[in-house]
Write a protein that holds these residues in place. Structure first.
Motif, short mmCIF file in Angstrom:
data_model
loop_
_atom_site.label_atom_id
_atom_site.label_comp_id
_atom_site.label_asym_id
_atom_site.label_seq_id
_atom_site.Cartn_x
_atom_site.Cartn_y
_atom_site.Cartn_z
N HIS A 107 1.00 -1.08 -0.02
CA HIS A 107 0.20 -0.02 0.04
C HIS A 107 0.88 1.28 -0.15
O HIS A 107 0.57 2.18 -0.75
CB HIS A 107 -0.93 0.10 1.22
CG HIS A 107 -1.72 -1.15 1.13
ND1 HIS A 107 -2.44 -1.86 0.15
CD2 HIS A 107 -2.22 -2.19 2.23
CE1 HIS A 107 -3.17 -2.85 0.44
NE2 HIS A 107 -3.31 -2.88 1.80
N TRP A 108 2.05 1.20 0.77
CA TRP A 108 2.98 2.38 0.77
C TRP A 108 3.39 2.49 -0.55
O TRP A 108 3.67 3.71 -1.28
CB TRP A 108 3.89 2.22 1.42
CG TRP A 108 5.14 3.01 1.89
CD1 TRP A 108 5.41 4.32 2.29
CD2 TRP A 108 6.14 2.81 0.75
NE1 TRP A 108 6.55 4.96 1.46
CE2 TRP A 108 7.08 4.05 0.96
CE3 TRP A 108 6.90 1.49 0.18
CZ2 TRP A 108 8.31 4.08 0.33
CZ3 TRP A 108 8.15 1.79 -0.53
CH2 TRP A 108 8.83 3.09 -0.31
N SER A 109 3.90 1.49 -1.18
CA SER A 109 4.35 1.50 -2.34
C SER A 109 3.47 2.05 -3.42
O SER A 109 3.98 2.98 -4.51
CB SER A 109 4.88 0.22 -2.96
OG SER A 109 5.42 0.15 -4.24
N ARG A 110 2.16 1.57 -3.47
CA ARG A 110 1.28 2.21 -4.27
C ARG A 110 0.90 3.58 -4.18
O ARG A 110 0.90 4.47 -4.89
CB ARG A 110 -0.08 1.58 -4.26
CG ARG A 110 -1.39 2.13 -5.15
CD ARG A 110 -2.54 1.22 -4.82
NE ARG A 110 -2.40 -0.16 -5.39
CZ ARG A 110 -2.35 -0.61 -6.64
NH1 ARG A 110 -2.67 0.45 -7.57
NH2 ARG A 110 -2.38 -1.76 -7.23
N ALA A 111 1.03 4.30 -2.98
CA ALA A 111 0.85 5.52 -2.57
C ALA A 111 2.07 6.32 -3.47
O ALA A 111 2.05 7.39 -3.86
CB ALA A 111 0.72 5.85 -1.13
N TYR A 112 3.37 5.90 -3.01
CA TYR A 112 4.56 6.52 -3.70
C TYR A 112 4.45 6.58 -5.18
O TYR A 112 4.64 7.67 -5.62
CB TYR A 112 5.61 5.53 -3.21
CG TYR A 112 6.95 6.40 -3.25
CD1 TYR A 112 7.62 6.88 -2.29
CD2 TYR A 112 7.57 6.40 -4.61
CE1 TYR A 112 8.67 7.60 -2.51
CE2 TYR A 112 8.74 7.45 -4.83
CZ TYR A 112 9.25 7.85 -3.63
OH TYR A 112 10.51 8.71 -3.84
N ARG B 242 0.71 10.87 3.87
CA ARG B 242 -1.00 11.21 3.61
C ARG B 242 -1.35 10.65 2.52
O ARG B 242 -2.45 10.30 2.50
CB ARG B 242 -0.85 12.79 3.55
CG ARG B 242 -0.49 13.56 5.00
CD ARG B 242 -0.34 15.13 4.85
NE ARG B 242 -0.38 15.50 5.86
CZ ARG B 242 -1.02 16.57 6.30
NH1 ARG B 242 -2.29 17.07 5.80
NH2 ARG B 242 -0.78 17.34 7.48
N THR B 243 -0.70 10.49 1.44
CA THR B 243 -1.11 9.49 0.28
C THR B 243 -1.46 8.16 0.58
O THR B 243 -2.47 7.76 0.21
CB THR B 243 -0.17 9.82 -1.05
OG1 THR B 243 0.08 10.93 -1.18
CG2 THR B 243 -0.90 9.22 -2.07
N THR B 244 -0.44 7.61 1.47
CA THR B 244 -0.72 6.17 1.89
C THR B 244 -2.11 6.18 2.64
O THR B 244 -2.92 5.06 2.60
CB THR B 244 0.33 5.79 2.69
OG1 THR B 244 1.53 5.87 2.06
CG2 THR B 244 0.11 4.22 3.16
N LEU B 245 -2.56 7.12 3.72
CA LEU B 245 -3.66 7.17 4.10
C LEU B 245 -5.04 7.17 3.46
O LEU B 245 -5.88 6.54 3.49
CB LEU B 245 -3.82 8.38 5.27
CG LEU B 245 -2.74 8.33 6.19
CD1 LEU B 245 -3.09 9.51 7.41
CD2 LEU B 245 -2.92 7.15 7.17
#
Length: 328
Positions: free
Chosen positions: A53-58, A75-78
């Motif tokens: 999920h962090w990688s998708r946000a990045y 914040r994008t990860t959230l």
């Protein structure tokens, strides 16, 4: 009214699939096996899910950069986690929820971030198609009967398919000439102008992938997302004694079918995931009971528990975090 009808239809489809899948399954035995699972593997899978999920946000941040936005990756990860949580309630609502959340936290226009989401979804579809093709190559003898039987009915009448294609093309051509004939009048319409502005924002976000500042990082995170998805599925096999000996290739097959099931228009893939995974697992020597047990366990952990816990925590954090405004 239309959204309510779509929700009810989705719920009805999920209910039918659940009934059909579980009608001959001993639910008491299924529950006992899930209770006895080794939850250390579940904890590891949860960590891998967070990495994905962090990688998708990045990757999403990388897609927003060409438009002049550089939101916080945290914040994008959230926003991503809130979006996944929303999908548990309303199918396909996750994309809207995550873009709305990012707008609230960072002030990025909804249509811009949504356009980028559309682009990333198309990229993910391409990755999935590659995985399906790879899976068919590696497991052709095992899977050919399943896929040919399924698609054989769809392409039983090529003449009918050709007729539908011709009708569709003619309708598009007619619509184009009608628009061109009345273009000036249509473009002066306030509603058209509003729609055109929104579509322009979508297009800007969608085409941002062509102007990436760091395409290498984009490709790396695209690969990382899918590798994490696969590994977080595979490690859960070791939590159940009946599936601990399944091979990585078997895991690839189950992962691909599960991904297709999760993409179906049902709440969180309920029913569709269980049906597809439960059906394919029997090709690897498991009983129908054990296959449905694995499907239920995988979906409960990855598609429900992880998503619900992460989504709730992320949503609560968004309530207390201040809006940083447009970050350019």
């Amino acid at each position: 009214m239309k959204k309510a009808l779509q929700y009810l239809i989705s719920l009805a489809v999920a209910s039918v699939l659940v009934w059909f899948t579980f009608k001959n399954i001993d639910l008491h035995t299924l529950w006992e096996k899930i209770k006895q699972a080794d939850y250390r593997w579940v904890a590891l899978s949860a960590v891998l899910a967070l990495v994905a999920h962090w990688s998708r946000a990045y990757r999403w941040v990388l897609m927003l950069e060409p438009m002049g936005y550089r939101p916080s990756v945290f914040r994008t990860t959230l926003a991503v986690l809130v979006g996944y949580g929303a999908n548990l309630i309303f199918p396909r609502a996750g994309e809207v929820a995550r873009c709305g959340t990012l707008n609230k936290l960072e002030g990025i226009p909804f249509e811009k971030s949504f356009g980028a989401v559309i682009a990333e979804r198309l990229i993910d579809v391409l990755v999935l198609l590659v995985l399906i093709f790879l899976n068919l190559i590696l497991e052709f003898d095992r899977l050919k009967e399943v896929f040919f039987n399924f698609f054989g009915e769809k392409f039983k009448n090529p003449l009918l398919i050709g007729a539908y294609a011709v009708i569709g093309i003619l309708l598009l051509i007619t619509a184009y000439f009608v628009f061109k004939k009345n273009q000036t009048k249509i473009e002066q319409n306030a509603f058209y102008q509003k729609i055109a502005k929104v579509i322009g924002g979508f297009a800007s976000g969608f085409l941002s992938v062509r102007n990436l500042k760091n395409p290498t990082a984009f490709l790396f995170h695209t690969a990382l997302i899918w590798v994490m998805y696969f590994i977080m599925t595979y490690v859960l096999f070791f939590a159940l004694p009946e599936t601990a000996n399944l091979s990585p290739i078997a895991a690839l097959t189950i992962f691909v079918m599960g991904t297709i099931g999760m993409a179906a228009p049902t709440q969180g893939g309920i029913g569709s995931y269980h049906f597809l995974v439960g059906s394919i697992v029997v090709l690897y020597g498991l009983s129908q009971q054990d296959g449905i047990t694995l499907a239920t366990f995988l979906h409960a952990m990855q598609g429900m528990v992880f998503v619900a816990i992460f989504g709730i925590i992320a949503f609560l954090l968004t309530l207390i975090l201040p809006n940083r405004g447009i970050n350019t």
